[in-house]
Design an enzyme around this catalytic site. Structure first.
Site, PDB file in Angstrom:
ATOM      1  N   ASP A  70       0.842  -1.203   0.000  1.00  0.00           N
ATOM      2  CA  ASP A  70       0.000   0.000   0.000  1.00  0.00           C
ATOM      3  C   ASP A  70       0.880   1.259   0.000  1.00  0.00           C
ATOM      4  OD1 ASP A  70      -2.343   1.395  -0.081  1.00  0.00           O
ATOM      5  OD2 ASP A  70      -2.799   1.185   2.050  1.00  0.00           O
TER       6      ASP A  70
ATOM      7  N   GLU B 172       2.707   5.329  -3.787  1.00  0.00           N
ATOM      8  CA  GLU B 172       2.747   6.413  -4.803  1.00  0.00           C
ATOM      9  C   GLU B 172       4.050   7.193  -4.839  1.00  0.00           C
ATOM     10  OE1 GLU B 172       0.136   5.734  -2.648  1.00  0.00           O
ATOM     11  OE2 GLU B 172      -0.692   4.601  -4.322  1.00  0.00           O
TER      12      GLU B 172
ATOM     13  N   ASP C  94      -8.842   3.042  -2.847  1.00  0.00           N
ATOM     14  CA  ASP C  94      -9.833   3.464  -1.851  1.00  0.00           C
ATOM     15  C   ASP C  94     -11.088   3.998  -2.531  1.00  0.00           C
ATOM     16  OD1 ASP C  94      -7.858   2.723  -0.147  1.00  0.00           O
ATOM     17  OD2 ASP C  94      -7.303   4.747   0.470  1.00  0.00           O
TER      18      ASP C  94
END
Ligand code: NAG
Ligand code: NAG
Ligand code: NAG
Ligand code: NAG
Length: 968
Positions: free
Chosen positions: A465, A468, A639
């Site tokens: 997760d 980015e 999400d």
């Protein structure tokens, strides 16, 4: 019908409130809110004062054309004074055109005098994502595509399809702009073009001509039309001809820099903030050909996933301890719903530190006992790993964190160029560092930590997760402050808001009126609690457009301001900053690597898992992806929201990842953010049963949403889960073809019926492989759904999956179907043979259960299908088997290749579209006639049922070729 009591909902939200925020081990902070402040910018696309590069830049002139084996090169020389639109113009460029394969043309434009990978203008190296070369034989004379150019008024080029002369890409009338921090080209487009792809976006499938795709990886939820996690600069365009045919082509721009694609009336403008033009044109001519050409020829084929990964996955953020995980596992068992994999979000960690377990809630010993039970039951465990590594407090020995110490000793972390020390951003655990995967010690560190932790917690796959890579402050905010760790920033972290913020889905107030009004009263009292931890103000300034500085790139504030969706739009917001610097010889920066961070960490995790599980296919699910990530990772949609619109947009998102070569894709079923409700969750569990990656997951402190929490959801799920498990072998076979040939698994109707212009924008229905059409309900309060059924004019028959009756539908009709809450419409395309198995409680038991065939005949009484078998886990299985199934002239035949042995017999065959009971049947296996009297034949309503076949294949269904002939 609401089966879950209001009291239970309130109890769970009160409980959640009492425990949130889950950061109580930290003193709340002395930091200033300014650690998250960045100047506010005006994105260039919204800035009326932003230069128009087309108007002010001189363009280039081509000269010195030199033929090469498969094309030519030429010099491009700037045709006037530098324009400095958003960077420093590069005067001398090289054009290289290569007819790489019959269906692929490459056009590269790059600086003539700068060595590739020069740090002042980074050219994407092949080790990060494939850079295909020519096949050695194709030339202009044999290519599907032609390249023409002109110097008037400045260098411009077009790519055309040879067969009909049609221009598929043309910069005619526009200039090439090539600066160190800004590249632009514009292609002319046909009116109302049909362009698809450019993952990752939350947008309709057909992108339309009023859309800007910004690629700058962002930890941003699922924003409609905003930048989010992935960068896949690849699109497919379909052009319909005369209502009866179409031609499709593809364009891939191999560049990882921040970039924008402006889809406008009659043009697409492509802009990047660095790198080179590295364009690939693919000739198709079907959409699926383009997709296969992209995967086979350029970015690589998707990794084969393990068989068990196609089972059902349950996750949530907020599973408090191992006991709660066990309760969820038991909850599924008690409800009679298959559960293959239980997951953990960040709850299990010790203070959100990777590779640790919380001593109170997730201690290692009881964890090992839990996992032993889970594994003994044939189930699996996948935990989250965040992309940041906590930086221990240097003045507090009790804060020692060994992974940080090991990585620091190896120099495995990204650096802050200002200090030369590591770059200290912030994330869940506090000030943190990020592993540098451009140097070998990054992989070594990651492999060691993944292995070391696996020796304590024997997980089965890893969920990556925040890749980015997300950081909750601006810049290296931990510099000089590590002694405050574990610090909590002076603002609430995403997910720390109490559930007063959690809305319910649309129409919740109608379906759940009593519950809705009580909750609204409860939320009033909670809002004061929320206010108590409200976020202090961050003071920001606005900043005018930065101007190019000769010889220097402005990394953190490039002159071209991307429409980055965070407040103020600066690239330094919510991510490691562009100036963060790697340890490689070039000192590559995040300015160049940002869109590749998630790609690299997923790749590193794949390689780590190869060490942990030698010979076994690694299972990783990553959030930020780049072109080529499908070689090693799967992806979930991030999400999303517990909203009907989010469920609908998941279909288009899934199509774009099928195009991108990441077929192992799914979204958070029932929705992640906000609260779900019974109706949305039932419909969503139904739909996602036909997505490759099937996982239910939700946010901290929202209402529990395991499928067994409501009677209707449980019932809907049991029904659809049995369908999914009976079709696992069909899905696995689709993945075999994806892995080997670049075929798609989930399919847009447009891909299967590319000549039907009415399907150009259909994204409320989808196909699973060539044979199944899914028509989900995507809105509340309805018991019917409308869908289209392609091919009817040409004689395609669609059979209802449940009754095997042909659907009565006219060509072009938008057909209304019954869709009671616990039912999802699934139709089988005539001409299909579906290999199936009796569904078991796990994928493994299903794999050993008897086979069944469902044969849906086409208008000519024929059907085909296939089935791929192997051990389901090995990268290079010892044995495989591919079975082709075909039915024609009242005869089913199988052909086999390979030696994999499956002991499960063939039990039943069901054939839809048979007019009457046969008068006789002949069966032979491996050339030996069988006494078929024992087979039971039943016929009714056009469906023929054969059962009792097991005794002919006791050693396995696919050991000898079968011929089964009916006489009428
Ligand atoms: C280069 O190739 C083109 C197209 O194949 C051909 O027309 C031209 O004559 C070649 N030029 C030279 C110098 O060989
Ligand atoms: C284009 O999209 C914007 C919002 O993204 C909208 O305001 C505008 O009306 C659209 N233009 C047209 C012509 O549809
Ligand atoms: C779209 O572009 C064409 C060609 O440039 C122009 O003729 C037409 O008016 C434009 N349409 C709209 C709706 O702007
Ligand atoms: C696990 O968490 C639940 C929910 O917070 C709590 O009721 C229970 O006591 C905990 N069990 C253990 C063993 O910590």
């Amino acid at each position: 019908m609401l089966k879950r009591s209001l009291a239970a909902v309130l109890a769970s939200s009160v409980l959640a409130a009492a425990q949130a925020p889950s950061t109580t081990y930290r003193t709340i902070p002395s930091l200033t809110p300014q650690i998250d402040a960045a100047p506010s910018l005006v994105p260039a696309i919204y800035d009326p004062t932003a230069p128009n590069a087309q108007a002010i830049c001189p363009g280039y002139k081509a000269s010195n054309v030199v033929n090469t084996t498969q094309g030519f090169t030429a010099d491009l020389t700037i045709a006037g004074p530098a324009c400095s639109a958003y960077g420093n113009d590069i005067a001398d460029l090289t054009l290289a055109v290569e007819y790489q394969a019959k269906q692929r043309l490459s056009v590269k434009i790059y600086p003539r005098h700068l060595a590739p990978h020069n740090t002042s203008l980074y050219i994407l190296p092949a080790f990060l994502t494939p850079e295909p070369s020519g096949d050695g034989s194709t030339t202009a004379a044999t290519s599907d595509l032609s390249f023409t150019w002109s110097n008037e008024p400045s260098f411009q080029f077009k790519v055309s399809r040879v067969s009909n002369g049609e221009e598929i890409f043309s910069t005619y009338g526009y200039k090439i702009v090539f600066e160190d921090q800004f590249l632009e080209l514009v292609t002319n487009m046909v009116k109302d073009y049909n362009v698809y792809g450019l993952a990752e976006n939350i947008h309709d499938f057909r992108l339309g001509n009023n859309f800007t795709q910004t690629f700058y990886a962002a930890d941003s939820g699922n924003p409609i039309d905003g930048n989010l996690y992935g960068t896949h600069p690849f699109y497919v365009e379909t052009r319909y001809k005369d209502g009866a045919s179409s031609l499709s082509h593809g364009v891939y721009a191999r560049n990882a820099h921040g970039q924008e694609w402006l889809l406008r009336n009659r043009t697409i403008t492509y802009r990047t903030i660095g790198g080179s033009f590295d364009l690939y044109f693919l000739s198709g001519p079907k959409p699926t050909d383009v997709i296969a050409q992209y995967q086979n020829g350029i970015v690589g084929l998707p990794a084969l996933q393990m068989y068990w990964t196609f089972g059902f996955h349950q996750c949530r953020w907020g599973y408090e301890n191992w006991t709660v995980l066990q309760e969820v596992v038991d909850g599924y068992a008690n409800a009679g719903i298959q559960l293959e994999v239980i997951w953990n979000d960040i709850d299990y960690m010790n203070q959100y530190r990777d590779f640790t377990n919380g001593e109170l809630n997730y201690p290692v010993g009881p964890g090992q006992e839990f996992l032993a039970r889970l594994h003994a039951a044939g189930q699996h465990y996948v935990p989250i790993i965040d992309s940041n590594i906590y930086a221990e407090n240097p003045s507090n020995a009790s804060d020692a964190y060994e992974p940080f110490q090991r990585g620091a000793a190896m120099g495995a972390f990204i650096r802050n160029p200002g200090t030369g020390d590591f770059y200290y951003g912030d994330n869940w655990p506090g000030f943190s560092v990020w592993t540098d995967f451009l140097v070998p010690q990054g992989q070594e560190f990651w492999t060691y930590e993944c292995s070391d932790w696996h020796s304590r917690i024997p997980y089965d796959g890893i969920w990556i997760d925040l890749s980015e890579a997300s950081s909750f402050c601006v810049g290296s905010c931990g510099d000089g402050r590590l002694d405050q760790n574990p610090v909590h920033p002076p603002f609430k972290l995403p997910g720390e808001y109490l559930n007063v913020d959690y809305e319910f889905p649309e129409a919740f107030n109608i379906t759940n009126a009593t519950e809705a009004s009580s909750l609204s009263a409860a939320s009033a009292s909670q809002s004061s609690a929320n206010a108590a931890i409200s976020t202090p103000a961050i003071v920001t300034t606005t900043q005018a457009r930065t101007l190019p500085t000769p010889g220097v790139r402005n990394l953190d504030f490039p002159p071209y301001a991307l429409n980055n969706l965070f407040d103020g739009h600066a690239l330094v917001k919510n991510s490691i900053a562009p100036n963060a610097t790697h340890n490689d010889a070039l000192n590559t920066t995040e300015y160049e690597m940002h869109n590749l961070y998630g790609h690299q960490i997923s790749n590193a995790t794949y390689h780590a898992l190869l060490q942990v599980f030698p010979g076994r296919r690694p299972f990783t699910v990553g959030r930020s992806t780049f072109a080529g990530s499908g070689n090693f990772t799967s992806h979930w949609g991030g999400d999303n929201n517990s909203k009907w619109g989010s469920m609908y947009l998941a279909i288009a998102q899934m199509f774009t990842f099928a195009m991108a070569g990441i077929p192992m894709f799914g979204v958070d079923t029932c929705g992640f953010s906000h609260n779900t409700d019974m109706e949305l969750c039932a419909r969503w569990m139904e739909m996602d049963a036909f997505m490759p990656f099937y996982r239910n997951h939700n946010v901290f402190a929202s209402v529990a949403q395991e499928a067994y929490r409501w009677g209707s959801v449980a019932e809907a799920t049991r029904r659809v889960m049995n369908i999914r498990y009976s079709l696992l072998t069909y899905m696995y076979t689709l993945f075999y073809y994806a892995h080997n040939e670049g075929e798609t698994v989930m399919r847009a109707l447009q891909w299967e019926f590319p000549d039907d212009a009415s399907l150009a924008a259909v994204d409320n229905q989808f196909m699973l492989g060539p044979s199944l059409l899914i028509t989900p309900v995507l809105q509340p309060l309805v018991t019917t759904v409308k869908g289209v059924f392609p091919g009817v004019a040409e004689g395609t028959i669609w059979y209802d999956y449940y009754t095997l009756q042909p659907l009565d539908v006219a060509a072009g009709e938008n057909k209304t179907l019954d869709a009671p809450l616990e039912h999802i419409n699934v139709h089988i395309r005539g001409g299909s043979i579906l290999p199936m198995q009796v569904p078991g409680n796990t994928t493994e038991t299903t794999k050993n259960n008897p086979y069944e065939l469902t044969i849906a005949l086409d208008k000519d009484g024929a059907a085909t299908g296939s089935l791929y078998l192997d051990d389901g886990v090995s990268i290079a299985p010892n044995a495989t088997k591919l079975i082709h199934l075909s039915y024609a002239s009242d005869t089913l035949t199988t052909s086999l290749s390979g030696s994999y042995h499956s002991a499960a017999p063939l039990a039943n065959i069901t054939i839809a579209g048979v007019p009457s009971l046969p008068s006789g049947i002949d069966l032979s296996i491996a050339g030996q006639p069988c006494e078929a009297a024992a087979v039971t034949l039943v016929h009714g309503a056009g469906v023929l049922y054969l059962s009792g076949l097991e005794e002919f294949t006791p050693g396995g269904a696919w050991e000898g070729e079968m011929v089964l002939r009916f006489s009428f």
